[in-house]
Design a protein around this motif. Structure first.
Motif, PDB file in Angstrom:
ATOM      1  N   GLU A  92       0.804  -1.226   0.000  1.00  0.00           N
ATOM      2  CA  GLU A  92       0.000   0.000   0.000  1.00  0.00           C
ATOM      3  C   GLU A  92       0.837   1.276   0.000  1.00  0.00           C
ATOM      4  O   GLU A  92       0.383   2.308  -0.515  1.00  0.00           O
ATOM      5  CB  GLU A  92      -0.937  -0.006   1.211  1.00  0.00           C
ATOM      6  CG  GLU A  92      -2.126  -0.953   1.082  1.00  0.00           C
ATOM      7  CD  GLU A  92      -1.801  -2.381   1.465  1.00  0.00           C
ATOM      8  OE1 GLU A  92      -2.732  -3.202   1.537  1.00  0.00           O
ATOM      9  OE2 GLU A  92      -0.609  -2.699   1.686  1.00  0.00           O
ATOM     10  N   ILE A  93       2.047   1.250   0.552  1.00  0.00           N
ATOM     11  CA  ILE A  93       2.852   2.461   0.586  1.00  0.00           C
ATOM     12  C   ILE A  93       3.149   2.965  -0.829  1.00  0.00           C
ATOM     13  O   ILE A  93       3.350   4.155  -1.050  1.00  0.00           O
ATOM     14  CB  ILE A  93       4.165   2.238   1.375  1.00  0.00           C
ATOM     15  CG1 ILE A  93       4.814   3.594   1.708  1.00  0.00           C
ATOM     16  CG2 ILE A  93       5.114   1.332   0.617  1.00  0.00           C
ATOM     17  CD1 ILE A  93       5.983   3.479   2.660  1.00  0.00           C
ATOM     18  N   GLY A  94       3.142   2.054  -1.793  1.00  0.00           N
ATOM     19  CA  GLY A  94       3.373   2.445  -3.184  1.00  0.00           C
ATOM     20  C   GLY A  94       2.308   3.382  -3.720  1.00  0.00           C
ATOM     21  O   GLY A  94       2.550   4.119  -4.681  1.00  0.00           O
ATOM     22  N   VAL A  95       1.117   3.372  -3.119  1.00  0.00           N
ATOM     23  CA  VAL A  95       0.055   4.298  -3.520  1.00  0.00           C
ATOM     24  C   VAL A  95      -0.234   5.292  -2.397  1.00  0.00           C
ATOM     25  O   VAL A  95      -1.323   5.854  -2.298  1.00  0.00           O
ATOM     26  CB  VAL A  95      -1.232   3.564  -3.943  1.00  0.00           C
ATOM     27  CG1 VAL A  95      -1.021   2.851  -5.267  1.00  0.00           C
ATOM     28  CG2 VAL A  95      -1.688   2.576  -2.870  1.00  0.00           C
ATOM     29  N   GLY A  96       0.764   5.494  -1.540  1.00  0.00           N
ATOM     30  CA  GLY A  96       0.633   6.523  -0.524  1.00  0.00           C
ATOM     31  C   GLY A  96      -0.270   6.171   0.632  1.00  0.00           C
ATOM     32  O   GLY A  96      -0.794   7.072   1.304  1.00  0.00           O
ATOM     33  N   LEU A  97      -0.444   4.895   0.913  1.00  0.00           N
ATOM     34  CA  LEU A  97      -1.345   4.456   1.982  1.00  0.00           C
ATOM     35  C   LEU A  97      -0.627   3.445   2.888  1.00  0.00           C
ATOM     36  O   LEU A  97       0.564   3.160   2.687  1.00  0.00           O
ATOM     37  CB  LEU A  97      -2.607   3.833   1.381  1.00  0.00           C
ATOM     38  CG  LEU A  97      -3.471   4.784   0.540  1.00  0.00           C
ATOM     39  CD1 LEU A  97      -4.511   3.992  -0.252  1.00  0.00           C
ATOM     40  CD2 LEU A  97      -4.150   5.825   1.431  1.00  0.00           C
ATOM     41  N   LEU A  98      -1.313   2.910   3.853  1.00  0.00           N
ATOM     42  CA  LEU A  98      -0.790   1.817   4.664  1.00  0.00           C
ATOM     43  C   LEU A  98      -1.829   0.707   4.700  1.00  0.00           C
ATOM     44  O   LEU A  98      -3.015   0.964   4.435  1.00  0.00           O
ATOM     45  CB  LEU A  98      -0.461   2.281   6.083  1.00  0.00           C
ATOM     46  CG  LEU A  98      -1.577   2.275   7.159  1.00  0.00           C
ATOM     47  CD1 LEU A  98      -0.966   2.427   8.528  1.00  0.00           C
ATOM     48  CD2 LEU A  98      -2.610   3.346   6.903  1.00  0.00           C
ATOM     49  N   PRO A  99      -1.415  -0.538   4.980  1.00  0.00           N
ATOM     50  CA  PRO A  99      -2.394  -1.629   5.042  1.00  0.00           C
ATOM     51  C   PRO A  99      -3.408  -1.345   6.147  1.00  0.00           C
ATOM     52  O   PRO A  99      -3.029  -1.176   7.312  1.00  0.00           O
ATOM     53  CB  PRO A  99      -1.535  -2.852   5.381  1.00  0.00           C
ATOM     54  CG  PRO A  99      -0.138  -2.477   4.988  1.00  0.00           C
ATOM     55  CD  PRO A  99      -0.044  -1.008   5.217  1.00  0.00           C
ATOM     56  N   LEU A 154      -2.736   3.805 -11.396  1.00  0.00           N
ATOM     57  CA  LEU A 154      -3.828   3.415 -12.284  1.00  0.00           C
ATOM     58  C   LEU A 154      -3.483   3.656 -13.747  1.00  0.00           C
ATOM     59  O   LEU A 154      -3.867   2.881 -14.625  1.00  0.00           O
ATOM     60  CB  LEU A 154      -5.103   4.184 -11.917  1.00  0.00           C
ATOM     61  CG  LEU A 154      -5.760   3.769 -10.585  1.00  0.00           C
ATOM     62  CD1 LEU A 154      -6.855   4.755 -10.214  1.00  0.00           C
ATOM     63  CD2 LEU A 154      -6.322   2.359 -10.677  1.00  0.00           C
ATOM     64  N   LYS A 155      -2.717   4.704 -14.025  1.00  0.00           N
ATOM     65  CA  LYS A 155      -2.384   5.038 -15.412  1.00  0.00           C
ATOM     66  C   LYS A 155      -1.173   4.272 -15.924  1.00  0.00           C
ATOM     67  O   LYS A 155      -1.158   3.797 -17.064  1.00  0.00           O
ATOM     68  CB  LYS A 155      -2.116   6.547 -15.540  1.00  0.00           C
ATOM     69  CG  LYS A 155      -3.353   7.418 -15.388  1.00  0.00           C
ATOM     70  CD  LYS A 155      -2.980   8.897 -15.488  1.00  0.00           C
ATOM     71  CE  LYS A 155      -4.200   9.791 -15.297  1.00  0.00           C
ATOM     72  NZ  LYS A 155      -3.850  11.231 -15.320  1.00  0.00           N
ATOM     73  N   LYS A 156      -0.142   4.164 -15.077  1.00  0.00           N
ATOM     74  CA  LYS A 156       1.133   3.608 -15.529  1.00  0.00           C
ATOM     75  C   LYS A 156       1.398   2.180 -15.058  1.00  0.00           C
ATOM     76  O   LYS A 156       2.276   1.500 -15.575  1.00  0.00           O
ATOM     77  CB  LYS A 156       2.296   4.497 -15.057  1.00  0.00           C
ATOM     78  CG  LYS A 156       2.186   5.955 -15.470  1.00  0.00           C
ATOM     79  CD  LYS A 156       2.430   6.127 -16.959  1.00  0.00           C
ATOM     80  CE  LYS A 156       2.479   7.613 -17.328  1.00  0.00           C
ATOM     81  NZ  LYS A 156       2.744   7.799 -18.777  1.00  0.00           N
ATOM     82  N   GLY A 157       0.662   1.747 -14.015  1.00  0.00           N
ATOM     83  CA  GLY A 157       0.875   0.403 -13.495  1.00  0.00           C
ATOM     84  C   GLY A 157       2.125   0.245 -12.687  1.00  0.00           C
ATOM     85  O   GLY A 157       2.584  -0.875 -12.438  1.00  0.00           O
ATOM     86  N   LYS A 158       2.732   1.347 -12.233  1.00  0.00           N
ATOM     87  CA  LYS A 158       3.930   1.280 -11.386  1.00  0.00           C
ATOM     88  C   LYS A 158       3.922   2.446 -10.404  1.00  0.00           C
ATOM     89  O   LYS A 158       3.271   3.472 -10.646  1.00  0.00           O
ATOM     90  CB  LYS A 158       5.196   1.288 -12.242  1.00  0.00           C
ATOM     91  CG  LYS A 158       5.326   2.469 -13.180  1.00  0.00           C
ATOM     92  CD  LYS A 158       6.554   2.300 -14.071  1.00  0.00           C
ATOM     93  CE  LYS A 158       6.690   3.465 -15.059  1.00  0.00           C
ATOM     94  NZ  LYS A 158       7.850   3.290 -15.943  1.00  0.00           N
ATOM     95  N   PRO A 159       4.664   2.317  -9.286  1.00  0.00           N
ATOM     96  CA  PRO A 159       4.607   3.346  -8.240  1.00  0.00           C
ATOM     97  C   PRO A 159       5.237   4.664  -8.680  1.00  0.00           C
ATOM     98  O   PRO A 159       6.164   4.705  -9.500  1.00  0.00           O
ATOM     99  CB  PRO A 159       5.401   2.723  -7.077  1.00  0.00           C
ATOM    100  CG  PRO A 159       5.512   1.278  -7.390  1.00  0.00           C
ATOM    101  CD  PRO A 159       5.480   1.155  -8.875  1.00  0.00           C
ATOM    102  N   LEU A 160       4.726   5.746  -8.110  1.00  0.00           N
ATOM    103  CA  LEU A 160       5.301   7.076  -8.267  1.00  0.00           C
ATOM    104  C   LEU A 160       6.039   7.416  -6.989  1.00  0.00           C
ATOM    105  O   LEU A 160       5.479   7.302  -5.896  1.00  0.00           O
ATOM    106  CB  LEU A 160       4.194   8.106  -8.514  1.00  0.00           C
ATOM    107  CG  LEU A 160       4.606   9.588  -8.468  1.00  0.00           C
ATOM    108  CD1 LEU A 160       5.517   9.920  -9.640  1.00  0.00           C
ATOM    109  CD2 LEU A 160       3.374  10.489  -8.453  1.00  0.00           C
ATOM    110  N   ARG A 161       7.278   7.829  -7.113  1.00  0.00           N
ATOM    111  CA  ARG A 161       8.046   8.234  -5.928  1.00  0.00           C
ATOM    112  C   ARG A 161       8.051   9.760  -5.867  1.00  0.00           C
ATOM    113  O   ARG A 161       8.927  10.407  -6.429  1.00  0.00           O
ATOM    114  CB  ARG A 161       9.454   7.675  -5.967  1.00  0.00           C
ATOM    115  CG  ARG A 161       9.516   6.158  -5.962  1.00  0.00           C
ATOM    116  CD  ARG A 161      10.898   5.670  -5.641  1.00  0.00           C
ATOM    117  NE  ARG A 161      11.283   6.045  -4.290  1.00  0.00           N
ATOM    118  CZ  ARG A 161      12.522   5.877  -3.789  1.00  0.00           C
ATOM    119  NH1 ARG A 161      13.463   5.336  -4.546  1.00  0.00           N
ATOM    120  NH2 ARG A 161      12.795   6.251  -2.559  1.00  0.00           N
ATOM    121  N   ASN A 162       7.029  10.310  -5.243  1.00  0.00           N
ATOM    122  CA  ASN A 162       6.917  11.778  -5.155  1.00  0.00           C
ATOM    123  C   ASN A 162       7.307  12.281  -3.774  1.00  0.00           C
ATOM    124  O   ASN A 162       7.561  11.506  -2.873  1.00  0.00           O
ATOM    125  CB  ASN A 162       5.491  12.216  -5.504  1.00  0.00           C
ATOM    126  CG  ASN A 162       4.434  11.543  -4.641  1.00  0.00           C
ATOM    127  OD1 ASN A 162       4.749  10.719  -3.779  1.00  0.00           O
ATOM    128  ND2 ASN A 162       3.180  11.890  -4.875  1.00  0.00           N
TER     129      ASN A 162
END
Length: 805
Positions: A621-628, A797-805
């Motif tokens: 979940e951290i890959g989408v800015g969240l936690l489990p 959702l668009k790229k299928g991979k995590p964004l490191r912002n």
């Protein structure tokens, strides 16, 4: 089972120790997969003829054992570096001993199975097996060759007569760990009991899909697959199309793999493809399509120039390595590389977003653009070729279809494709092209049917429908559904009856994403299992177990500011996972493939897991800015606390490990890694065979049912506390200063640290399991309000991979 009992049951000895002769890439990776299965392996190769400079400098001679074993030792050492990884765990390397083919042949007497994987030269194989290996084998040992197309009978002729009954082809596909197909080919004197026993052992223990072929050049999969590729190449040249254009339509659009035609050729090796095609042309003088295997001259020029495919970093495709890497493809007309153009065809675009491979196939063939024309010509010729090969290469259509699905990653085999197109329509269209259609095909209505709760296939030539063979232990949920095994169903999941009081909760959404319908069905499945049965299995047979919660719906809710709705959904997710954990019957999860986020949380709350060996599980979940927040953070915290208590130790190292698992979004590279990650528990088993996964989970559930003790939510937990959280945050600050994590990633990590340590409380504060769940939910909602979290979700959702912002 004892050795004697197993010999009686299967016709082969109990197999615990295997010798692999030949330590090249194929031999070494076969040895690796045998080790993955828990077998003892002896890996042998030839003795070097000369010293290396390093050996000479060390004062070694050709008589020294490290030198004599060097080639096999090098093959074993390579297993730690190969990609994709051939081993489940690096520790499995210890199961592989090395030696050489001069000093260690007497050690073959301790082996139950000897598999030869030396150079593809029949003379070399005959001498090695007949003169050197045969004298050292036990009277009941199995001997096999890994040839990809040489005659089993010609090799067998060099063996002592008593050994021929125990000799066969076991053709692994490369890479052995990942490719499901294994072709077995018997010789004229091979015992049917040996064939059946080896098929059963390899299916169960190594997880392979078995296809029994005939002693014909290139056997089953390569005979059809290489024909299809050669045919596509000829049509490309005739139609003036490019490599890229052919690949655009010869992949998923027509129910074939993403590597399509030419990327598959690069994977296989252009030299290998050319070699197999030439052998086919030479060895098949009576084949009506023999000339198809004579490939255009430009491919010989490619090999001469070293354009061999992926192993040479250049083949039909290559990438430049400048400041701005560029993707190129080979212009077959000029022999030069040109920039990739990513061609688009309306016929291919019409298949985007269509999950059903049969519908994709029909959509392409209904169009008229160049891609559709190429697809039709290639499939027309390939399907006719496959029809004509029965019973020459295999006895039935099931074997051919399975060979192409498992060996070439087609989504549909040739005869399944004919059913998808419609046999009558296929015959009509082929005849309209002026192509000769066999009378037997004209007489077929379809090749598969479902009757009386069974899947049936058409026997060729000219036969009726007979039952598709079902190996012992195989459970097909789709057949169970069609046979009336559905107890209850909604749009997201089903409850199936597996028999003996065991119910199955099956997901069936896109990527098996978990939404409201799935969560609702969890409660219904638990209630029904408690009232009507004795256990519940959570399993499905899609490509992946579950990609987690439905991210698209979450993104919409966040964008609309519907945070109350998000809070309700998270609470519902937590109630569902806790319902699995506290059920009055045992719940067993059977994950496979991608098991991410919420899918992982479902498994963590089951009483037991029986994962497929190829399970890639993690809390990401951290890959989408969240936690489990479906109980995943809570569950790892709880396990860390309990481990510390059990070991009368400080909780900090256990919490740090759990935190790292979540904060780095670590995903297992195999089910064997789930133990070190803290996901598997004592007693959990691993299954290598996809066909047996549900069966094995069902057996585990029944075993647990006899002594099941329901779990109640924990109320006696001692929070690790703010001091441990502060230590974790300090480490995150150092990582941020060192450029290892971004500022927002440090913030996300701090949020996870606060939750997993029990919140802003002193160490040892009494808390409950629900306390951790509440912390999860609150943290999740707070992160949903962050702009950078929404950016991460949208990017995924668009790229299928995590964004490191």
């Amino acid at each position: 089972m004892s050795s004697t009992a197993e010999r009686v049951a299967t016709g082969i000895p109990r197999i615990d120790r295997v010798a692999v002769l030949g330590s090249g890439v194929m031999g070494a990776t076969i040895a690796a997969h045998l080790a993955n299965a828990g077998l003892e392996v002896l890996l042998l190769d030839i003795v070097p003829r000369a010293l290396t400079p390093e050996e000479a400098a060390a004062g070694l001679t050709l008589a020294d054992r490290p030198v004599r074993d060097r080639i096999a030792a090098s093959g074993r050492a390579s297993l730690e570096k190969l990609k994709p990884a051939p081993l489940y765990l690096a520790a499995d390397l210890a199961r592989i001993e090395v030696g050489n083919l001069e000093d260690d042949l007497p050690r073959l007497a301790s082996c139950d199975w000897v598999v030869e994987v030396v150079v593809e030269d029949i003379a070399v194989k005959r001498v090695l097996l007949g003169e050197k290996v045969a004298p050292h084998l036990r009277p009941d040992a199995i001997l096999s060759t890994n040839t990809s197309g040489l005659s089993v009978n010609e090799i067998a002729a060099a063996l002592p007569a008593p050994l021929r009954s125990r000799f066969l082809v076991t053709h692994f596909f490369n890479p052995p760990r990942y490719m499901r197909l294994l072709e077995i080919v018997a010789g004229r004197e091979t015992s049917p009991d040996v064939v059946a026993g080896m098929a059963d052992f390899i299916r169960r223990r190594l997880g392979k899909g078995i296809v029994v072929g005939k002693d014909t050049p290139n056997f089953v999969a390569n005979r059809i697959g290489v024909f299809a590729m050669c045919n596509a190449i000829h049509h490309m040249v005739e139609m003036g199309l490019t490599v890229e254009e052919v690949d655009a339509v010869s992949g998923p659009a027509t129910a074939r793999p993403r590597s399509a035609c030419f990327r598959t050729a690069d994977l296989v090796g252009i030299d290998t493809l050319l070699h197999v095609a030439r052998n086919s042309h030479e060895l098949l003088p009576a084949d009506e399509s023999r000339e198809t295997f004579r490939l255009p001259e430009f491919m010989s020029r490619m090999v001469a120039k070293g354009l061999l495919g992926n192993k040479a970093r250049q083949g039909f495709y290559k990438k430049t390595r400048g400041e701005v890497p560029e993707s190129l493809y080979l212009d077959h007309a000029t022999g030069e590389y040109v920039p990739a153009k990513r061609p688009r065809f309306a016929s291919v675009e019409a298949t985007k977003g269509v999950d059903d491979p049969a519908k994709r196939l029909r959509a392409v063939l209904a169009a008229t653009d160049p891609a559709a024309q190429l697809a039709w010509r290639n499939l027309r010729d390939t399907l006719l070729y496959a029809f004509r090969r029965i019973p020459e290469i295999a006895d039935d259509v099931v074997s051919v279809d399975a060979a192409m699905r498992w060996g070439f990653n087609w989504e549909l085999g040739p005869f399944e494709m004919l059913d998808a197109i419609g046999v009558a329509e296929f015959v009509r269209r082929a005849a309209a092209d002026g192509v000769a259609v066999p009378a037997g095909l004209e007489a077929c209505e379809r090749f598969y049917a479902f009757e009386d709760g069974r899947r049936r296939y058409r026997a060729l030539p000219g036969g009726g429908l007979v039952d598709v063979p079902v190996p012992p232990g195989q459970v097909d949920l789709s057949i169970l559904e069609r046979a009336g095994g559905v107890v209850e169903r909604n749009a997201g999941a089903s409850i199936l009856d597996l028999g003996d009081g065991v119910l199955c909760l099956e997901f069936h959404t896109k990527m098996n994403a978990i939404g409201a319908e799935t969560l609702a069905m969890v409660h219904r499945a638990v209630r029904r299992a408690e009232a009507e049965g004795q256990a519940l299995v959570v399993a499905n047979q899609g490509a992946n177990f579950s990609a987690g919660a439905n991210l698209a719906l979450l993104a919409m809710a966040i964008a609309e500011g519907a945070f109350d709705e998000v809070a309700l959904t998270v609470a519902a997710f937590q109630r569902a996972t806790m319902a699995l954990k506290t059920a009055k019957v045992p719940v067993v999860a059977a994950p496979h493939g991608l098991t991410l986020g919420g899918g992982c949380e479902f498994c963590l709350h089951a009483e037991a897991m029986v994962p497929l060996a190829e399970t890639y599980m993690g809390l990401v979940e951290i890959g989408v800015g969240l936690l489990p927040a479906g109980g995943g953070t809570k569950e790892l915290a709880l396990r860390a606390i309990r481990l510390a208590e059990a070991n009368e130790a400080d909780v900090t190292p256990f919490i740090v490990k759990a935190f790292t698992t979540i904060a780095t979004a670590r995903v297992s590279t195999s089910a064997a890694e789930l133990g070190p990650l803290g996901f598997l528990r004592h007693g959990d088993g691993i299954t290598l065979s996809p066909d047996r996964l549900v069966h094995d989970a069902r057996l585990r559930a029944l075993a647990l049912a006899a002594n099941h003790r329901p779990v109640t939510p924990a109320t006696d937990l001692r929070a690790p506390g703010r001091g441990v959280a502060a230590s974790l945050v300090s480490q995150l600050w150092n990582m941020k200063m060192g450029g290892q994590v971004t500022e927002y990633e440090a913030k996300l990590g701090a949020t996870i640290a606060r939750v997993i340590t029990g919140g802003d409380v002193p160490a040892g504060t009494p808390v409950t399991e629900q306390w951790f769940l509440d912390l999860e939910r609150e943290a999740f909602l707070s992160l949903c309000g962050e702009r950078k979290t929404l950016e991460r979700i949208q990017h995924m959702l668009k790229k299928g991979k995590p964004l490191r912002n």
